[in-house]
Design a protein around this motif. Structure first.
Motif, PDB file in Angstrom:
ATOM      1  N   PHE A 216      -7.987 -31.621  -3.367  1.00  0.00           N
ATOM      2  CA  PHE A 216      -8.300 -30.790  -2.161  1.00  0.00           C
ATOM      3  C   PHE A 216      -9.345 -30.811  -2.070  1.00  0.00           C
ATOM      4  O   PHE A 216     -10.302 -30.723  -2.616  1.00  0.00           O
ATOM      5  N   VAL A 217      -9.689 -30.013  -0.475  1.00  0.00           N
ATOM      6  CA  VAL A 217     -10.714 -29.910  -0.169  1.00  0.00           C
ATOM      7  C   VAL A 217     -10.660 -28.708   1.004  1.00  0.00           C
ATOM      8  O   VAL A 217      -9.902 -28.982   1.794  1.00  0.00           O
ATOM      9  N   ALA A 218     -11.622 -27.191   0.480  1.00  0.00           N
ATOM     10  CA  ALA A 218     -11.687 -26.431   1.089  1.00  0.00           C
ATOM     11  C   ALA A 218     -12.516 -25.941   2.271  1.00  0.00           C
ATOM     12  O   ALA A 218     -14.304 -26.652   1.506  1.00  0.00           O
ATOM     13  N   GLY A 219     -12.222 -25.492   3.206  1.00  0.00           N
ATOM     14  CA  GLY A 219     -13.592 -25.308   3.684  1.00  0.00           C
ATOM     15  C   GLY A 219     -13.592 -24.475   5.620  1.00  0.00           C
ATOM     16  O   GLY A 219     -12.258 -24.042   5.741  1.00  0.00           O
ATOM     17  N   ARG A 220     -13.848 -25.204   6.352  1.00  0.00           N
ATOM     18  CA  ARG A 220     -13.502 -24.978   7.681  1.00  0.00           C
ATOM     19  C   ARG A 220     -13.835 -26.617   8.677  1.00  0.00           C
ATOM     20  O   ARG A 220     -15.131 -26.756   8.124  1.00  0.00           O
ATOM     21  N   TYR A 221     -13.292 -26.256   9.564  1.00  0.00           N
ATOM     22  CA  TYR A 221     -13.135 -27.267  10.453  1.00  0.00           C
ATOM     23  C   TYR A 221     -13.247 -28.602  10.406  1.00  0.00           C
ATOM     24  O   TYR A 221     -14.174 -29.755  10.510  1.00  0.00           O
ATOM     25  N   LEU A 222     -12.418 -29.445   8.832  1.00  0.00           N
ATOM     26  CA  LEU A 222     -12.646 -30.594   8.087  1.00  0.00           C
ATOM     27  C   LEU A 222     -11.938 -31.425   9.016  1.00  0.00           C
ATOM     28  O   LEU A 222     -12.626 -32.212   8.543  1.00  0.00           O
ATOM     29  N   ASN A 223     -10.842 -31.236   9.965  1.00  0.00           N
ATOM     30  CA  ASN A 223     -10.531 -32.753  10.655  1.00  0.00           C
ATOM     31  C   ASN A 223     -11.645 -32.878  11.752  1.00  0.00           C
ATOM     32  O   ASN A 223     -11.137 -33.822  12.908  1.00  0.00           O
TER      33      ASN A 223
ATOM     34  N   ALA B 106     -10.792 -19.169  13.642  1.00  0.00           N
ATOM     35  CA  ALA B 106     -11.109 -17.674  12.867  1.00  0.00           C
ATOM     36  C   ALA B 106     -10.726 -17.804  10.844  1.00  0.00           C
ATOM     37  O   ALA B 106     -12.054 -16.953  10.300  1.00  0.00           O
ATOM     38  N   ASN B 107     -10.327 -18.431  10.640  1.00  0.00           N
ATOM     39  CA  ASN B 107     -10.002 -18.528   9.235  1.00  0.00           C
ATOM     40  C   ASN B 107     -10.514 -19.502   8.196  1.00  0.00           C
ATOM     41  O   ASN B 107     -11.315 -20.757   8.603  1.00  0.00           O
ATOM     42  N   TYR B 108     -11.011 -19.219   7.304  1.00  0.00           N
ATOM     43  CA  TYR B 108     -11.585 -20.248   6.073  1.00  0.00           C
ATOM     44  C   TYR B 108     -10.971 -20.546   5.139  1.00  0.00           C
ATOM     45  O   TYR B 108     -10.097 -19.400   4.579  1.00  0.00           O
ATOM     46  N   ALA B 109     -11.238 -21.653   4.163  1.00  0.00           N
ATOM     47  CA  ALA B 109     -10.497 -21.486   2.624  1.00  0.00           C
ATOM     48  C   ALA B 109     -12.070 -21.457   2.218  1.00  0.00           C
ATOM     49  O   ALA B 109     -13.124 -22.731   2.696  1.00  0.00           O
ATOM     50  N   TYR B 110     -11.730 -20.937   0.668  1.00  0.00           N
ATOM     51  CA  TYR B 110     -13.421 -20.731   0.168  1.00  0.00           C
ATOM     52  C   TYR B 110     -13.461 -22.071  -1.592  1.00  0.00           C
ATOM     53  O   TYR B 110     -14.014 -21.946  -1.498  1.00  0.00           O
ATOM     54  N   SER B 111     -12.495 -21.454  -2.044  1.00  0.00           N
ATOM     55  CA  SER B 111     -11.911 -21.892  -2.907  1.00  0.00           C
ATOM     56  C   SER B 111     -10.823 -22.130  -4.349  1.00  0.00           C
ATOM     57  O   SER B 111      -9.727 -22.036  -2.957  1.00  0.00           O
ATOM     58  N   ILE B 112     -10.607 -23.434  -5.053  1.00  0.00           N
ATOM     59  CA  ILE B 112      -9.007 -23.832  -5.383  1.00  0.00           C
ATOM     60  C   ILE B 112      -8.995 -23.550  -6.828  1.00  0.00           C
ATOM     61  O   ILE B 112     -10.093 -23.704  -7.389  1.00  0.00           O
ATOM     62  N   ALA B 113      -8.089 -23.163  -7.454  1.00  0.00           N
ATOM     63  CA  ALA B 113      -8.191 -23.406  -8.275  1.00  0.00           C
ATOM     64  C   ALA B 113      -6.124 -23.689  -8.866  1.00  0.00           C
ATOM     65  O   ALA B 113      -5.796 -23.804  -7.232  1.00  0.00           O
ATOM     66  N   ASP B 114      -5.896 -24.305  -9.920  1.00  0.00           N
ATOM     67  CA  ASP B 114      -4.905 -24.378 -10.281  1.00  0.00           C
ATOM     68  C   ASP B 114      -4.335 -24.436 -11.831  1.00  0.00           C
ATOM     69  O   ASP B 114      -4.728 -24.460 -12.729  1.00  0.00           O
ATOM     70  N   ASP B 115      -2.751 -24.611 -11.992  1.00  0.00           N
ATOM     71  CA  ASP B 115      -2.126 -24.911 -12.786  1.00  0.00           C
ATOM     72  C   ASP B 115      -0.753 -25.426 -12.929  1.00  0.00           C
ATOM     73  O   ASP B 115      -1.033 -26.875 -12.049  1.00  0.00           O
ATOM     74  N   SER B 116      -0.112 -25.849 -13.879  1.00  0.00           N
ATOM     75  CA  SER B 116       1.033 -26.416 -14.195  1.00  0.00           C
ATOM     76  C   SER B 116       1.422 -26.545 -13.120  1.00  0.00           C
ATOM     77  O   SER B 116       2.101 -27.916 -11.807  1.00  0.00           O
ATOM     78  N   SER B 117       1.807 -26.013 -12.087  1.00  0.00           N
ATOM     79  CA  SER B 117       2.671 -25.473 -10.973  1.00  0.00           C
ATOM     80  C   SER B 117       2.555 -25.161  -9.999  1.00  0.00           C
ATOM     81  O   SER B 117       3.409 -26.250  -9.070  1.00  0.00           O
TER      82      SER B 117
ATOM     83  N   VAL C 115      -0.802 -24.903  -6.482  1.00  0.00           N
ATOM     84  CA  VAL C 115      -2.490 -24.625  -6.335  1.00  0.00           C
ATOM     85  C   VAL C 115      -2.690 -23.684  -5.375  1.00  0.00           C
ATOM     86  O   VAL C 115      -1.942 -23.296  -4.931  1.00  0.00           O
ATOM     87  N   TYR C 116      -3.789 -22.631  -6.062  1.00  0.00           N
ATOM     88  CA  TYR C 116      -4.044 -21.798  -4.984  1.00  0.00           C
ATOM     89  C   TYR C 116      -5.326 -21.091  -4.627  1.00  0.00           C
ATOM     90  O   TYR C 116      -6.414 -22.231  -4.895  1.00  0.00           O
ATOM     91  N   VAL C 117      -5.177 -21.327  -3.274  1.00  0.00           N
ATOM     92  CA  VAL C 117      -6.232 -21.452  -2.570  1.00  0.00           C
ATOM     93  C   VAL C 117      -6.922 -20.204  -1.870  1.00  0.00           C
ATOM     94  O   VAL C 117      -6.074 -19.025  -1.232  1.00  0.00           O
ATOM     95  N   GLY C 118      -8.576 -19.597  -2.446  1.00  0.00           N
ATOM     96  CA  GLY C 118      -8.972 -18.294  -2.036  1.00  0.00           C
ATOM     97  C   GLY C 118      -9.363 -17.978  -0.319  1.00  0.00           C
ATOM     98  O   GLY C 118      -9.932 -19.258  -0.033  1.00  0.00           O
TER      99      GLY C 118
ATOM    100  N   ILE D  24       0.149 -23.289  -3.252  1.00  0.00           N
ATOM    101  CA  ILE D  24       1.086 -24.670  -2.490  1.00  0.00           C
ATOM    102  C   ILE D  24       1.798 -25.094  -4.027  1.00  0.00           C
ATOM    103  O   ILE D  24       0.612 -25.103  -4.809  1.00  0.00           O
ATOM    104  N   LEU D  25       2.771 -25.014  -3.969  1.00  0.00           N
ATOM    105  CA  LEU D  25       3.776 -25.755  -4.928  1.00  0.00           C
ATOM    106  C   LEU D  25       3.350 -26.696  -5.448  1.00  0.00           C
ATOM    107  O   LEU D  25       3.794 -27.643  -3.575  1.00  0.00           O
ATOM    108  N   LYS D  26       3.530 -27.731  -6.084  1.00  0.00           N
ATOM    109  CA  LYS D  26       3.147 -28.461  -6.736  1.00  0.00           C
ATOM    110  C   LYS D  26       4.043 -29.847  -6.585  1.00  0.00           C
ATOM    111  O   LYS D  26       4.163 -30.823  -6.249  1.00  0.00           O
ATOM    112  N   SER D  27       5.448 -29.363  -7.080  1.00  0.00           N
ATOM    113  CA  SER D  27       7.056 -30.160  -7.047  1.00  0.00           C
ATOM    114  C   SER D  27       6.727 -30.703  -5.790  1.00  0.00           C
ATOM    115  O   SER D  27       7.457 -31.597  -4.894  1.00  0.00           O
ATOM    116  N   ASP D  28       6.938 -29.591  -4.021  1.00  0.00           N
ATOM    117  CA  ASP D  28       7.180 -30.227  -3.116  1.00  0.00           C
ATOM    118  C   ASP D  28       6.019 -29.677  -1.670  1.00  0.00           C
ATOM    119  O   ASP D  28       5.898 -29.909  -0.494  1.00  0.00           O
ATOM    120  N   PHE D  29       5.282 -29.366  -2.385  1.00  0.00           N
ATOM    121  CA  PHE D  29       3.961 -28.780  -1.644  1.00  0.00           C
ATOM    122  C   PHE D  29       4.046 -27.862  -0.147  1.00  0.00           C
ATOM    123  O   PHE D  29       4.135 -27.638   0.490  1.00  0.00           O
TER     124      PHE D  29
END
Length: 317
Positions: A20-27, A56-67, A69-72, A82-87
Motif C-alpha cells: 500500500f502507498v499513501a500520498g497525494r496525486y499518486l496516479n 483537496a485530500n491526502y493520505a498520510y499513513s497506513i496501519a493494519d491488523d489481521s482483518s 487496513v487503516y489509512v490516516g 479497508i476490509l481485507k476480505s473484500d477490500f
C-alpha cells in the motif's frame, strides 16, 4: 507455526501480499487523483480496485491488523478502513483533527495530528480518550508508534517526543527530549528507535529504563525506520559516508552501519521490510530490494506525474 506480530513493528518472519502507498496525486491524473495505491507483490502490478482521493485530500499513513487496513487522512472521517476480505471501504468516527498518523493494537485505533493523540475503541469506533504531551507547544505530531505497553509520539511539539502508558493513559515523565523534529519511531519490545531532524538524526532508547543508549551514528535527517529480527533500516537525507539515503544497522551494535544501500535518487521518505523484501520510497518511486542482496534492485515502481508519497506498508491479506 510462527506467530504474527500484532503491532506495526513487525518482524520479517511475516509474508506480505500487497504493498500500500499513501500520498497525494499518486496516479498523476485529474480530477480525483488517487491518494492510495495498492500493488500486487506477486508480480508488482497495480491493483486498480482501490480508488480514494480528490484534489483537496491526502493520505498520510497506513496501519493494519489481521482483518483491516487503516489509512490516516485529512477527509471528514480522518481514518479510512479497508476490509481485507473484500477490500470494501469504511471509516471510524470523526475527530476534531486530521489523521496524519494512525496506529492500531488489539483494542484501539490511535490517530495523531497536532500535539494530541486520539484513541478510539477498535470494535465500535467510539472515542475513548485524548492524550497530550505536557510540553505541547510549537506544532504537530509526525510519528506515532504503539507496542504492548506504550504509545510513542514524536513531532515538532515542544519536547518533540513523549511516551504514554496504556494501562492508565498517563504520560511518562523524564523521557528523552530532542532539539528538532522527530519523524519516525519503531519499537521491538526491547528498544525504541527514534529518527528525525534532531542532532545526530537517530537514537535508540532502552524501553525498560526510557533512557537513550550511547550511539555514534550521525545522520542529517531520518524520515523512516523499519526493523526485523536482527537489523534496523533507516531512510532519509544522509550526509558523510551515508550518502546512499538508506543505511542498515545491526541490532547487536547500533554504532555500526552494516551497509549503505544505493538505489534512491532523492531523499528517502518511506521504508518497510517484510518477508524477503525491503521497500524504499522517494517522492516519485518505490525501489524494491531483496533483503539479502541489497546491492541489487528487484524492481522499481515509478509513479507518473508529480506524486507525493507519504507512507508505504507491505500488508498480508
Amino acid at each position: 507455526m510462527l506467530a504474527r506480530r500484532r503491532f506495526h513493528n513487525r518482524t520479517s518472519l511475516e509474508s506480505a501480499d500487497k504493498l500500500f502507498v499513501a500520498g497525494r496525486y499518486l496516479n498523476g491524473t485529474t480530477p480525483n487523483r488517487t491518494h492510495l495505491l495498492r500493488y500486487n507483490i506477486s508480480d508488482w502490478s497495480l491493483d486498480t480496485s482501490i480508488q480514494y482521493g480528490s484534489e483537496a485530500n491526502y493520505a498520510y499513513s497506513i496501519a493494519d491488523d489481521s482483518s483491516k487496513v487503516y489509512v490516516g487522512t485529512n477527509v471528514t472521517d480522518f481514518v479510512r478502513t479497508i476490509l481485507k476480505s473484500d477490500f470494501s471501504q469504511g471509516s471510524i468516527a470523526a475527530n476534531t483533527n486530521f489523521g496524519y498518523r494512525v496506529a492500531v493494537d488489539d483494542n484501539y485505533i490511535y490517530t495523531a495530528y497536532s500535539s494530541y493523540v486520539y484513541v478510539y475503541n477498535k470494535s465500535t469506533g467510539a472515542f475513548v480518550t485524548s492524550l497530550i504531551a505536557a510540553d505541547y507547544s510549537l506544532g504537530s505530531s509526525y510519528s506515532l508508534c504503539v507496542d504492548d505497553s506504550y504509545v510513542y509520539v514524536g513531532g515538532a511539539f515542544g519536547q518533540r517526543f513523549t511516551v504514554f502508558r496504556k494501562s492508565d493513559w498517563a504520560e511518562i515523565t523524564g523521557t528523552p527530549t530532542f532539539n528538532n523534529r522527530v519523524n519516525a519511531i519503531a519499537s521491538d519490545g526491547t528498544y525504541v528507535y527514534i529518527g528525525g531532524q534532531f542532532t545526530g538524526g537517530f537514537k535508540v532508547m532502552n524501553r525498560s529504563t526510557m533512557t537513550l543508549l550511547t550511539t555514534s551514528i550521525s545522520i542529517a535527517t531520518v524520515n523512516g525506520i523499519a526493523i526485523d529480527n536482527d537489523r534496523v533500516y533507516l531512510t532519509g537525507s544522509f550526509t558523510g559516508t551515508n550518502r546512499s539515503r538508506v543505511a542498515v544497522l545491526s541490532k547487536s551494535d547500533f554504532n555500526t552501519v552494516i551497509t549503505n544501500v544505493t538505489g534512491l535518487s532523492t531523499t528517502g521518505v518511506g521504508i518497510d521490510v517484510c518477508d524477503r523484501y525491503l521497500y524504499l520510497a522517494t517522492a516519485g518511486s518505490i525501489v524494491v530490494k531483496d533483503k539479502n542482496s541489497l546491492h541489487e534492485n528487484v524492481t522499481t515502481i515509478t509513479l507518473s506525474g508529480s506524486p507525493e508519497i507519504n507512507f508505504i506498508k507491505a500488508v498480508s491479506v
